[in-house]
Design an enzyme around this catalytic site. Structure first.
Site, PDB file in Angstrom:
ATOM      1  N   ASN A   1      35.769  -7.173 -39.972  1.00 12.77           N
ATOM      2  CA  ASN A   1      36.301  -5.928 -39.414  1.00 12.77           C
ATOM      3  C   ASN A   1      35.145  -5.255 -38.687  1.00 12.77           C
ATOM      4  O   ASN A   1      34.090  -5.048 -39.276  1.00 12.77           O
ATOM      5  CB  ASN A   1      36.829  -5.034 -40.550  1.00 12.77           C
ATOM      6  N   GLY A   2      35.354  -4.941 -37.404  1.00 11.01           N
ATOM      7  CA  GLY A   2      34.289  -4.306 -36.630  1.00 11.01           C
ATOM      8  C   GLY A   2      34.190  -4.959 -35.264  1.00 11.01           C
ATOM      9  O   GLY A   2      35.117  -5.655 -34.834  1.00 11.01           O
TER      10      GLY A   2
ATOM     11  N   HIS B   1      50.721  27.888 -13.584  1.00 12.77           N
ATOM     12  CA  HIS B   1      49.641  27.353 -12.755  1.00 12.77           C
ATOM     13  C   HIS B   1      49.861  25.870 -12.454  1.00 12.77           C
ATOM     14  O   HIS B   1      48.927  25.177 -12.064  1.00 12.77           O
ATOM     15  CB  HIS B   1      48.289  27.594 -13.437  1.00 12.77           C
TER      16      HIS B   1
ATOM     17  N   ARG C   1      46.574   0.408 -42.002  1.00 15.51           N
ATOM     18  CA  ARG C   1      45.466   0.465 -41.053  1.00 15.51           C
ATOM     19  C   ARG C   1      45.867  -0.021 -39.668  1.00 15.51           C
ATOM     20  O   ARG C   1      45.164   0.226 -38.702  1.00 15.51           O
ATOM     21  CB  ARG C   1      44.288  -0.395 -41.565  1.00 15.51           C
TER      22      ARG C   1
ATOM     23  N   GLU D   1      53.019   9.944 -30.696  1.00  9.21           N
ATOM     24  CA  GLU D   1      52.475   8.754 -31.353  1.00  9.21           C
ATOM     25  C   GLU D   1      53.523   7.970 -32.133  1.00  9.21           C
ATOM     26  O   GLU D   1      53.406   6.756 -32.265  1.00  9.21           O
ATOM     27  CB  GLU D   1      51.274   9.095 -32.245  1.00  9.21           C
TER      28      GLU D   1
ATOM     29  N   GLU E   1      49.050  19.638 -31.657  1.00  4.69           N
ATOM     30  CA  GLU E   1      49.300  18.754 -32.794  1.00  4.69           C
ATOM     31  C   GLU E   1      50.773  18.318 -32.818  1.00  4.69           C
ATOM     32  O   GLU E   1      51.084  17.154 -33.075  1.00  4.69           O
ATOM     33  CB  GLU E   1      48.906  19.474 -34.105  1.00  4.69           C
TER      34      GLU E   1
ATOM     35  N   TRP F   1      43.600  -6.251 -36.017  1.00  3.79           N
ATOM     36  CA  TRP F   1      44.037  -5.316 -34.978  1.00  3.79           C
ATOM     37  C   TRP F   1      43.249  -5.727 -33.741  1.00  3.79           C
ATOM     38  O   TRP F   1      42.033  -5.545 -33.691  1.00  3.79           O
ATOM     39  CB  TRP F   1      43.715  -3.890 -35.409  1.00  3.79           C
TER      40      TRP F   1
ATOM     41  N   LYS G   1      45.352   3.351 -38.616  1.00  5.12           N
ATOM     42  CA  LYS G   1      45.119   4.543 -39.438  1.00  5.12           C
ATOM     43  C   LYS G   1      43.650   4.936 -39.421  1.00  5.12           C
ATOM     44  O   LYS G   1      43.312   6.102 -39.331  1.00  5.12           O
ATOM     45  CB  LYS G   1      45.574   4.258 -40.876  1.00  5.12           C
TER      46      LYS G   1
ATOM     47  N   LYS H   1      52.083  14.457 -32.598  1.00  6.46           N
ATOM     48  CA  LYS H   1      52.967  13.840 -33.599  1.00  6.46           C
ATOM     49  C   LYS H   1      54.141  13.159 -32.926  1.00  6.46           C
ATOM     50  O   LYS H   1      54.491  12.038 -33.246  1.00  6.46           O
ATOM     51  CB  LYS H   1      53.524  14.880 -34.593  1.00  6.46           C
TER      52      LYS H   1
ATOM     53  N   CYS I   1      41.337  -3.469 -38.426  1.00  8.59           N
ATOM     54  CA  CYS I   1      41.440  -4.633 -39.302  1.00  8.59           C
ATOM     55  C   CYS I   1      41.232  -4.260 -40.770  1.00  8.59           C
ATOM     56  O   CYS I   1      40.554  -3.279 -41.087  1.00  8.59           O
ATOM     57  CB  CYS I   1      40.367  -5.653 -38.943  1.00  8.59           C
TER      58      CYS I   1
END
Ligand code: M6R
Length: 608
Positions: A100-101, A504, A27, A488, A481, A74, A603, A485, A2
């Site tokens: 926010n939280g 394996h 965000r 996502e 990484e 969010w 973010k 990328k 948020c």
């Protein structure tokens, strides 16, 4: 996560708040809303969906007023919906709150408040706040907020306005970011600096448990004991341009292309005229280094991947074992940190909840804490003993790119500085690595120049459902990484494997046309990688190799090769990740996806 924005002054609160929220879109959010004091009442407009939906409603039905709060949500508690959007109100609609939280004890508070007559209209944890503040409001909004937060467990950055106080804004923070912008006869509250930068460069960072009271054009900040605290005003030096798209279709593309500059800045600003590393905000002496018996690197996501490369660098240069851990694991595990430990936290935002919790855990155990972060004045920076700021500039795209490469470079510089102080490398090696690091911007640029040919490769991937990334040593970490990328932002399932592990189990997944990105930049491991590439090729994989110029061995066994310039194995990761960033970017853009704001992601992950 948020974003909150609040305004009090003489301008149009609604316009300023919408503009501020647009700077926090990075965000991540799924609904947005505002509450504006129109001189008589509080008017609320809130909607599920993008900020544009809210903005166009406000265009049709403008709300006049110079005091207000706004929010991008969010979803955590309750689906994205109009009702669950913030701001939330108390029963008689005299108080509005954005948050926010996460309020961890909201269930018990809600039951208690319902028992006392409160009516709830949403499924959110946040809605307990206006009711709780209302309960304690005996005509003094500041006192009511101060009392209410003492009953709350969890994390919050809140903004509160009251119908009965058209000239008053109260805000508070605990474990969620909050800043104040100080303008001329106007004040702003926000989750992050870009929201206020159009109006002011003077910013106050709010600490945990602090409460902000803005009234009669004056600001006062109190600690949890209701004692007024003196705060420093910080001048933001970077430009709003640095946080805008500058002609690119997406921030991610812009940020990928900024890498030569930001890598150069991160390195050169740490070199003195003799070309030696000077770490301004790190005060670990030679003697203290001797006392460090254990080194940990702790981070999340992309920052964790940078941490793994940091481990390689420290182990190679300092000859000490380093433990790298994911912050959400570290904070709850038996991590063996003690007063002889150095814990290095890596975080672009400096606000990631798990990384911050890991930091506090390490400090409680007496460790020295060094952070590598991109955000000056962030919570992680402020709570660390030592800080290394990456000079990446604001990173807006959810997918981290320039922050990652500057994190690696930063960890390498720390490793070099510690190693020369500890006497584990000689001056010649030290100088030689620094000289080669100075060539990194040019090497990265040469990969950026290949963006169009990488786009061609991306075209072959847009209809795939799975992709695999392979590597050995540092290239394995890079592969992780690269896979992150791709998944996502393109929603293609991508997994990274240590190439030696293939047989394996994983090799069973390779079938005709499966894309495999093989990272082969480590000269000493090249022949091994060639064998692994042959193994997947023989089973029908479409192999895209990333290799150093001159390593023609790989060409014979790959469908496509993206070459990076010849550079030492040690520094190759900084360059070799760039084609993987470009590949993921093109796949996502070609699929017509929202590259910068991938679904379900935020973010800045400021909740656990
Ligand atoms: O702000 P931080 O570096 O602490 O964020 C950690 C992760 O959430 C972050 O690196 C995330 O994995 C990236 N956005 C992925 O591209």
């Amino acid at each position: 996560m948020c974003g909150i924005v609040g305004y009090i002054g003489k301008g149009s609160a609604s316009d300023i708040i919408i503009d501020g929220l647009s700077k926090l879109e990075y965000r991540g959010y799924d609904s947005a809303g505002v509450a504006i004091h129109n001189g008589l009442n509080i008017e609320v407009e809130k909607h599920k969906g993008r900020l544009d939906v809210l903005a166009s409603e406000l265009e049709k039905n403008p709300i006049e007023g110079s005091l207000g709060i706004g929010h991008t949500r969010w979803a955590t508690h309750g689906e994205p919906s109009d009702a669950n959007s913030h701001p939330h109100l108390n029963n008689d609609k005299s108080l509005a709150v954005v948050h926010n939280g996460i309020i961890e004890n909201y269930v018990e508070l809600k039951e208690e408040l319902i028992g006392e007559g409160s009516e709830f209209l949403s499924q959110t944890d946040t809605e307990v706040l206006p009711h709780l503040i209302s309960k304690y409001n005996k005509g003094n909004l500041l006192d009511a907020v101060m009392e209410a937060v003492t009953h709350v467990r969890g994390s919050y950055a809140i903004g509160v306005i009251s119908k009965n106080s058209p000239g008053e804004l109260v805000a508070a923070r605990k474990d969620s970011p909050l800043i104040v912008g100080v303008g001329k006869e106007e004040f702003f509250i926000a989750s992050d600096i870009p929201a206020v930068l159009k109006y002011t460069r003077d910013v106050i960072f709010i600490e945990n448990d602090e409460i902000i009271h803005i009234k009669d054009n004056k600001i006062k900040i109190y600690d949890k004991d209701k004692k007024e605290v003196e705060k420093e005003i910080f001048k933001v030096t970077w430009d709003i341009e640095a946080a805008s798209k500058g002609g690119y279709d997406f921030y991610m593309d812009k940020e990928i292309h900024e890498q030569p500059t930001v890598i150069k800045d991160t390195i050169e600003r740490r070199l003195n005229p003799e070309g030696d590393i000077v770490l301004d905000n790190i005060n670990i002496t030679k003697e203290q280094l001797k006392d460090i018996k254990k080194i940990f690197i702790v981070a999340c996501g992309t920052a964790y991947h940078a941490g793994v490369l940091g481990k390689h660098a420290i182990e190679k240069l300092m000859r000490v074992p380093v433990i790298v851990d994911i912050a959400s694991e570290f904070r709850y595990g038996e991590n063996f940190v003690d007063e002889n430990s150095l814990v290095i936290l890596v975080s672009q935002s400096g606000e990631t909840a798990d990384t911050l919790a890991a930091l506090r855990n390490a400090k409680e155990k007496g460790a020295r804490v060094l952070s590598v972060t991109n955000v000056v004045g962030s919570s992680i920076a402020r709570e660390s003993d030592d800080v290394f700021y990456t000079w990446a500039g604001p990173e807006i795209s959810v997918a981290s790119t320039k922050a990652y490469t500057t994190q690696i470079v930063s960890l390498y510089m720390i490793a070099l500085d510690f190693a020369i102080k500890a006497g584990t490398i000689d001056k010649e090696t030290y100088k030689n690595i620094i000289d080669n690091m100075l060539k990194l911007p040019e090497c990265v640029q040469s990969v950026l120049d290949k963006s169009e040919s990488i786009k061609d490769i991306a075209k072959s991937m847009i209809n795939k459902n799975n992709a695999f990334y392979l590597g050995r040593g540092a290239d394995f970490s890079l592969s992780q990484e690269g896979a992150l990328k791709l998944k996502e932002i393109s929603y293609i399932h991508a997994e990274a494997f240590a190439a030696g592990e293939l047989k394996h189990g994983t090799i069973a997944l390779i079938e005709e046309g499966t894309p495999v990105v093989a990272v082969s930049t480590q000269d000493t491991l090249l022949e091994k990688m060639v064998s692994n590439v042959q193994e997947v090729k023989a089973r029908g994989a479409f192999v895209i190799s990333i290799a150093k110029e001159g390593n023609n061995l790989i060409e014979g066994v790959s469908d496509r090769v993206i070459y990076i310039p010849k550079i030492s194995d040690f520094l190759a990761p900084v360059v070799a990740v760039v084609p993987m960033q470009i590949l993921a970017y093109h796949v996502s853009a070609l699929k017509g996806l929202d590259v910068d704001k991938p679904r379900n992601l935020a973010k800045s992950v400021t909740v656990e």
